[in-house]
Design an enzyme around this catalytic site. Structure first.
Site, short mmCIF file in Angstrom:
data_model
loop_
_atom_site.label_atom_id
_atom_site.label_comp_id
_atom_site.label_asym_id
_atom_site.label_seq_id
_atom_site.Cartn_x
_atom_site.Cartn_y
_atom_site.Cartn_z
N CYS A 4 0.15 1.06 6.32
CA CYS A 4 -0.71 0.71 5.20
C CYS A 4 -0.06 -0.37 4.33
O CYS A 4 1.06 -0.20 3.85
CB CYS A 4 -0.99 1.95 4.35
SG CYS A 4 -1.90 1.58 2.83
N LYS A 31 -6.04 14.62 6.62
CA LYS A 31 -5.21 14.76 5.43
C LYS A 31 -4.96 16.24 5.12
O LYS A 31 -5.90 17.03 5.04
CB LYS A 31 -5.90 14.10 4.24
CG LYS A 31 -6.16 12.62 4.44
CD LYS A 31 -7.06 12.07 3.35
CE LYS A 31 -7.44 10.63 3.65
NZ LYS A 31 -8.42 10.09 2.69
N VAL A 44 -2.97 6.46 -0.03
CA VAL A 44 -1.55 6.21 -0.19
C VAL A 44 -1.37 4.82 -0.81
O VAL A 44 -2.25 3.97 -0.66
CB VAL A 44 -0.81 6.29 1.17
CG1 VAL A 44 -0.84 7.72 1.69
CG2 VAL A 44 -1.41 5.34 2.21
N GLU A 56 -1.86 5.06 -6.51
CA GLU A 56 -2.33 3.67 -6.56
C GLU A 56 -1.11 2.74 -6.61
O GLU A 56 -0.25 2.88 -7.49
CB GLU A 56 -3.26 3.38 -7.74
CG GLU A 56 -4.64 3.95 -7.58
CD GLU A 56 -5.42 3.25 -6.46
OE1 GLU A 56 -5.70 2.05 -6.56
OE2 GLU A 56 -5.72 3.94 -5.48
N SER A 57 -1.04 1.79 -5.68
CA SER A 57 0.18 0.99 -5.52
C SER A 57 0.58 0.24 -6.78
O SER A 57 1.76 0.23 -7.15
CB SER A 57 0.00 0.01 -4.35
OG SER A 57 -1.07 -0.89 -4.59
#
Length: 212
Positions: A4, A31, A44, A56-57
């Site tokens: 990802c 999941k 992710v 949340e990145s």
């Protein structure tokens, strides 16, 4: 999810800041319940430290700079922070959508998506006026953008490549990024991305990109 690009953003931050961590990969088609209890979005990356959950990145990366202020990657100057956020928003709006459609979209859509993708990258090319997007050294914006550029080999089968003559700034930036220890520690080879891209094109699922 190891492939990802959003999870890679946060792994890059962790590596660049020299933070030790444990990775738990999630099967996004199956999941586990404990994962959904930690993040209602079911996406992710997710960080957990001292019982606190962050997901949340972009939020994860801001949080990392907040709790580990040494070697801060996010600009302290309000204008520079806003500028970098605007470039990232531009990238999200102009580049990521056609990129995804090139990888997992319909075959007859790919020529149009290829043009949109290249047109969008010209905005990012024009935003790069220094060795890195963050200045003389790589910073938050560089690491947030890198995962998508690392995956460019996946687009070769759709006839999309970055050429030095059309994107001199971006191609030079990519060469500099490849020399960074954090990038070396968190990257997959072009061959691995190409192979993974083939599974995406056959599977046609956002789950396999780590986006759902």
């Amino acid at each position: 999810m190891r492939f990802c690009p959003y999870a890679q953003r946060t792994r890059l931050f962790l590596a660049a800041k020299g933070i030790e961590y444990e990775t738990i990969n999630i099967h996004l088609r199956e999941k586990p319940e404990w994962f959904l209890e930690k993040t209602p979005l079911g996406q992710v990356p997710v960080l957990e430290k001292d019982g606190k959950i962050v997901y949340e990145s972009s939020v994860c990366n801001d949080y990392l700079d907040g709790i580990y202020p040494d070697k801060c990657l996010t600009p302290s100057d309000p204008w520079e922070k806003a500028r970098q956020s605007m470039v990232l928003a531009l990238f999200d709006a102009k580049v990521i959508s056609p990129y995804l459609k090139l990888v997992i979209g319909k075959e007859d859509e790919r020529p149009a998506m290829g043009k949109q993708f290249v047109d969008g990258l010209h905005y990012i090319e024009n935003a790069l006026t220094q060795p890195f997007f963050s200045g003389d050294k790589a910073g938050a914006l560089d690491y947030n953008l890198w995962p998508w550029f690392e995956r460019l080999p996946m687009l070769k089968s759709s006839g999309v490549e970055l050429s030095v003559d059309k994107f001199p700034q971006l191609t030079a930036w990519m060469d500099r990024m490849l020399e960074l220890p954090a990038v070396k520690a968190c990257s997959f080879s072009p061959e691995v991305h190409i192979q993974y891209g083939k599974t995406l094109m056959s599977g046609n699922s956002y789950y396999d990109m780590g986006l759902e």
